[in-house]
Write an enzyme that holds these catalytic residues in place. Structure first.
Site, PDB file in Angstrom:
ATOM      1  N   ASP A  30       7.692  59.842  19.302  1.00 40.86           N
ATOM      2  CA  ASP A  30       7.354  61.168  18.776  1.00 40.86           C
ATOM      3  C   ASP A  30       8.480  62.180  18.985  1.00 40.86           C
ATOM      4  OD1 ASP A  30       5.740  63.019  17.522  1.00 40.86           O
ATOM      5  OD2 ASP A  30       4.643  63.555  19.339  1.00 40.86           O
ATOM      6  N   ASN A  78      -1.303  59.906   9.975  1.00 42.75           N
ATOM      7  CA  ASN A  78      -0.024  60.375   9.416  1.00 42.75           C
ATOM      8  C   ASN A  78      -0.022  60.444   7.882  1.00 42.75           C
ATOM      9  OD1 ASN A  78       1.956  58.839  12.078  1.00 42.75           O
ATOM     10  ND2 ASN A  78       1.263  60.943  11.896  1.00 42.75           N
TER      11      ASN A  78
HETATM   12  C1  IPE Z   1       1.729  59.957  16.954  1.00 41.68           C
HETATM   13  O1  IPE Z   1       2.488  61.093  16.731  1.00 41.68           O
HETATM   14  C2  IPE Z   1       1.972  58.936  15.892  1.00 41.68           C
HETATM   15  C3  IPE Z   1       3.275  58.316  15.903  1.00 41.68           C
HETATM   16  C4  IPE Z   1       4.277  58.560  16.715  1.00 41.68           C
HETATM   17  C5  IPE Z   1       3.461  57.314  14.907  1.00 41.68           C
HETATM   18  P1  IPE Z   1       1.929  62.329  15.924  1.00 41.68           P
HETATM   19  O2  IPE Z   1       3.057  63.298  15.815  1.00 41.68           O
HETATM   20  O3  IPE Z   1       1.315  61.882  14.651  1.00 41.68           O
HETATM   21  O4  IPE Z   1       0.777  62.871  16.880  1.00 41.68           O
HETATM   22  P2  IPE Z   1       0.145  64.308  17.038  1.00 41.68           P
HETATM   23  O5  IPE Z   1      -0.244  64.786  15.666  1.00 41.68           O
HETATM   24  O6  IPE Z   1       1.192  65.182  17.650  1.00 41.68           O
HETATM   25  O7  IPE Z   1      -1.010  64.116  17.957  1.00 41.68           O
HETATM   26  C1  IPE Z   2       7.161  60.880  15.146  1.00 45.46           C
HETATM   27  O1  IPE Z   2       7.815  62.080  14.984  1.00 45.46           O
HETATM   28  C2  IPE Z   2       7.263  60.004  13.927  1.00 45.46           C
HETATM   29  C3  IPE Z   2       5.982  59.790  13.242  1.00 45.46           C
HETATM   30  C4  IPE Z   2       4.837  60.275  13.565  1.00 45.46           C
HETATM   31  C5  IPE Z   2       6.046  58.942  12.082  1.00 45.46           C
HETATM   32  P1  IPE Z   2       7.097  63.316  14.313  1.00 45.46           P
HETATM   33  O2  IPE Z   2       7.396  63.301  12.852  1.00 45.46           O
HETATM   34  O3  IPE Z   2       5.669  63.379  14.661  1.00 45.46           O
HETATM   35  O4  IPE Z   2       7.895  64.498  14.999  1.00 45.46           O
HETATM   36  P2  IPE Z   2       7.290  65.911  15.436  1.00 45.46           P
HETATM   37  O5  IPE Z   2       6.135  65.633  16.344  1.00 45.46           O
HETATM   38  O6  IPE Z   2       6.887  66.613  14.190  1.00 45.46           O
HETATM   39  O7  IPE Z   2       8.433  66.560  16.139  1.00 45.46           O
HETATM   40 MG    MG Z   3       4.691  64.235  16.199  1.00 41.73          MG
END
Ligand code: IPE
Ligand code: IPE
Ligand code: MG
Length: 253
Positions: A30, A78
């Protein structure tokens, strides 16, 4: 702390004597979006940078003897993201595997997937299937991608499959135990994670491995995934080695 430290940085030289490397490490990758935002770049640039981290961490986990590395790459939630970002994320497995598959094969790594691949675009499914097929005979580290994965969906899927078995008379309700239930999860047969790492400063599970994390040691860092280095991974492992896992029992000391 009785750490056998040395000055060469991360590596098995700093292993605490007698303590084990976690067999199964799970990571919520993340912070890609925030990494990009800090640099005034589009979010997808963050995902690409995250993929570079992924390569390094897979190598490092393999080097230090982790047996299973489970990586959360795309959650069932997602899909709520802007279509352009979802489209990009759907292309990433293809891009990653196109470049990495020969190396994964060479390193004897087994690719596995947990989640619902049937809902993915045909090209993504094809790339995943090729990786599964070409690495299935390997015997080394299991690289387990959670793609279109949700912990609740996984549990509901297991319940439905079990109910269907009961309906057909192949199983009785009394035979359903924790051990049996576990076999119906996407991860059926894998040991539970010993260590969960979540970068990016969020202190939550976000629907990852809800059943399997029951007794997993949790490790959080503010570092964003694209900035995550093997040093951070090693720090998490060292921290893990200092913890006492009691599984509800009493202290040995
Ligand atoms: C969790 O991260 C999912 C992945 C890393 C694939 P998210 O960015 O989707 O989670 P939240 O929304 O912050 O809980
Ligand atoms: C994790 O990074 C990747 C996925 C969830 C696919 P994010 O895209 O959630 O990054 P932030 O949380 O917005 O920084
Ligand atoms: Mg995220």
């Amino acid at each position: 702390m009785t750490m056998a430290g040395n000055k060469r940085g991360p590596g098995p030289g700093r292993l605490i004597a007698g303590k084990k490397i976690p067999r199964h490490v799970a990571i919520i990758m993340d912070g890609n979006g925030r990494w990009a935002k800090k640099r005034y770049l589009p979010r997808i640039a963050g995902h690409r940078a995250g993929m570079r981290t992924l390569r390094k961490i897979v190598d490092f986990a393999n080097e230090i003897g982790v047996e299973i590395l489970s990586l959360y790459a795309f959650s069932t939630e997602n899909w709520k993201r802007p279509p352009g970002e979802v489209e990009f994320l759907m292309r990433l497995p293809e891009e990653y595997l196109y470049k990495e598959l020969p190396l994964l094969i060479e390193k004897n790594i087994v690719v596995r997937i947990i989640g619902e691949p049937a809902q993915l675009p045909a090209r993504t499914q094809k790339a995943i299937k090729t990786a599964l097929d070409k690495t299935q005979k390997n015997t080394g580290m299991i690289l387990n991608f959670a793609f279109n994965y949700g912990g609740r969906t996984e549990i509901v899927h297991a319940v439905k499959t079990l109910c269907a078995e009961v309906g057909r008379g192949r199983l009785s309700v009394d035979e359903i135990t924790e051990n049996l239930f576990e076999k119906y999860l996407y991860s059926g047969g894998m040991p539970d994670p010993d260590l969960l790492i979540r970068p990016s400063g969020e202190l939550r599970i976000s629907n990852f491995l809800l059943w399997q994390l029951a007794y997993t040691e949790l490790w959080f860092t503010d570092v964003l995934w694209p900035d995550f280095k093997k040093e951070h991974f090693w720090e998490a492992v060292l921290d893990y080695q200092l913890r006492e896992r009691r599984f509800g029992g009493v202290s040995k000391f």
